[in-house]
Design a protein around this motif. Structure first.
Motif, PDB file in Angstrom:
ATOM      1  N   SER A  18      49.806  51.777  39.569  1.00 46.87           N
ATOM      2  CA  SER A  18      49.956  50.968  40.782  1.00 46.87           C
ATOM      3  C   SER A  18      49.326  51.662  41.973  1.00 46.87           C
ATOM      4  O   SER A  18      48.674  51.025  42.808  1.00 46.87           O
ATOM      5  N   TRP A  19      49.507  52.973  42.048  1.00 43.88           N
ATOM      6  CA  TRP A  19      48.922  53.728  43.148  1.00 43.88           C
ATOM      7  C   TRP A  19      47.403  53.574  43.148  1.00 43.88           C
ATOM      8  O   TRP A  19      46.795  53.324  44.184  1.00 43.88           O
ATOM      9  N   TYR A  20      46.788  53.733  41.975  1.00 45.01           N
ATOM     10  CA  TYR A  20      45.335  53.604  41.880  1.00 45.01           C
ATOM     11  C   TYR A  20      44.884  52.185  42.228  1.00 45.01           C
ATOM     12  O   TYR A  20      43.861  52.003  42.904  1.00 45.01           O
ATOM     13  N   ALA A  21      45.627  51.180  41.777  1.00 40.28           N
ATOM     14  CA  ALA A  21      45.262  49.798  42.112  1.00 40.28           C
ATOM     15  C   ALA A  21      45.257  49.628  43.631  1.00 40.28           C
ATOM     16  O   ALA A  21      44.326  49.045  44.205  1.00 40.28           O
ATOM     17  N   GLY A  22      46.268  50.150  44.285  1.00 42.83           N
ATOM     18  CA  GLY A  22      46.313  50.077  45.747  1.00 42.83           C
ATOM     19  C   GLY A  22      45.222  50.895  46.395  1.00 42.83           C
ATOM     20  O   GLY A  22      44.611  50.462  47.385  1.00 42.83           O
ATOM     21  N   PHE A  23      44.951  52.068  45.844  1.00 44.21           N
ATOM     22  CA  PHE A  23      43.903  52.935  46.386  1.00 44.21           C
ATOM     23  C   PHE A  23      42.552  52.222  46.382  1.00 44.21           C
ATOM     24  O   PHE A  23      41.836  52.218  47.379  1.00 44.21           O
ATOM     25  N   TRP A  24      42.214  51.603  45.247  1.00 39.92           N
ATOM     26  CA  TRP A  24      40.916  50.933  45.161  1.00 39.92           C
ATOM     27  C   TRP A  24      40.868  49.736  46.101  1.00 39.92           C
ATOM     28  O   TRP A  24      39.801  49.429  46.647  1.00 39.92           O
ATOM     29  N   GLU A  25      41.993  49.086  46.311  1.00 37.76           N
ATOM     30  CA  GLU A  25      42.032  47.984  47.271  1.00 37.76           C
ATOM     31  C   GLU A  25      41.782  48.500  48.688  1.00 37.76           C
ATOM     32  O   GLU A  25      40.995  47.922  49.434  1.00 37.76           O
ATOM     33  N   GLY A  74      38.390  46.864  45.146  1.00 37.38           N
ATOM     34  CA  GLY A  74      39.141  45.936  44.310  1.00 37.38           C
ATOM     35  C   GLY A  74      39.880  46.685  43.219  1.00 37.38           C
ATOM     36  O   GLY A  74      39.393  47.701  42.721  1.00 37.38           O
ATOM     37  N   TYR A  75      41.067  46.193  42.861  1.00 34.37           N
ATOM     38  CA  TYR A  75      41.900  46.913  41.884  1.00 34.37           C
ATOM     39  C   TYR A  75      41.213  47.071  40.536  1.00 34.37           C
ATOM     40  O   TYR A  75      41.443  48.029  39.817  1.00 34.37           O
ATOM     41  N   SER A  76      40.313  46.156  40.177  1.00 34.66           N
ATOM     42  CA  SER A  76      39.669  46.229  38.864  1.00 34.66           C
ATOM     43  C   SER A  76      38.645  47.358  38.772  1.00 34.66           C
ATOM     44  O   SER A  76      38.209  47.714  37.678  1.00 34.66           O
ATOM     45  N   TYR A  77      38.289  47.953  39.905  1.00 36.91           N
ATOM     46  CA  TYR A  77      37.350  49.075  39.895  1.00 36.91           C
ATOM     47  C   TYR A  77      37.887  50.232  39.050  1.00 36.91           C
ATOM     48  O   TYR A  77      37.123  50.995  38.467  1.00 36.91           O
ATOM     49  N   ASP A  78      39.204  50.324  38.971  1.00 37.34           N
ATOM     50  CA  ASP A  78      39.827  51.388  38.198  1.00 37.34           C
ATOM     51  C   ASP A  78      39.370  51.370  36.743  1.00 37.34           C
ATOM     52  O   ASP A  78      39.268  52.415  36.111  1.00 37.34           O
ATOM     53  N   PHE A  79      39.060  50.194  36.215  1.00 34.78           N
ATOM     54  CA  PHE A  79      38.664  50.070  34.813  1.00 34.78           C
ATOM     55  C   PHE A  79      37.222  50.527  34.576  1.00 34.78           C
ATOM     56  O   PHE A  79      36.851  50.838  33.453  1.00 34.78           O
ATOM     57  N   SER A  80      36.408  50.561  35.626  1.00 37.34           N
ATOM     58  CA  SER A  80      35.006  50.947  35.453  1.00 37.34           C
ATOM     59  C   SER A  80      34.660  52.299  36.090  1.00 37.34           C
ATOM     60  O   SER A  80      33.546  52.785  35.928  1.00 37.34           O
ATOM     61  N   PHE A  81      35.617  52.902  36.777  1.00 37.41           N
ATOM     62  CA  PHE A  81      35.358  54.137  37.512  1.00 37.41           C
ATOM     63  C   PHE A  81      34.781  55.235  36.612  1.00 37.41           C
ATOM     64  O   PHE A  81      33.742  55.822  36.909  1.00 37.41           O
ATOM     65  N   ILE A  82      35.432  55.515  35.496  1.00 37.13           N
ATOM     66  CA  ILE A  82      34.971  56.595  34.609  1.00 37.13           C
ATOM     67  C   ILE A  82      33.619  56.248  34.003  1.00 37.13           C
ATOM     68  O   ILE A  82      32.753  57.122  33.865  1.00 37.13           O
TER      69      ILE A  82
END
Length: 103
Positions: free
Chosen positions: A52-59, A64-72
């Protein structure tokens, strides 16, 4: 941080590291760094609260929260050559040095 008697030695060492930064960018060091980053990132995503923290961070960062899935995956795409270019630019530019001392 360091003790006052080691201040000059530490400053000299850090300046030397900065000057030689491009030499540290090798295929081996980049591969090791990417593995370390991936492992830390995956471990940091083990709890719902951190996800949740990362989702908020990317927002907040306007990715956007979905950036977390492509960051690595985006990290994996960065080439050794590109990192070396950046290291050369960083090591040759003027910089500001800030030293904080006790009263």
């Amino acid at each position: 941080g360091t003790s006052p008697e080691k201040e000059k030695e530490v400053e000299k060492t850090l300046l030397e590291l900065l000057k030689n930064l491009p030499e540290f960018v090798t295929p081996e060091s980049v591969s090791r760094a990417k593995c370390y980053l991936r492992g830390g990132f995956e471990l940091d995503h083990e709890t719902r609260s951190k996800k949740s923290w990362y989702a908020g961070f990317w927002e907040v960062m306007e990715k956007g929260y979905s950036y977390d899935f492509s960051f690595i995956d985006r990290i994996e795409e960065i080439s050794v050559e590109r990192l070396r270019e950046v290291a050369e630019r960083v090591s040759s530019k003027p910089f500001h040095e800030v030293v904080v001392k006790d009263g």
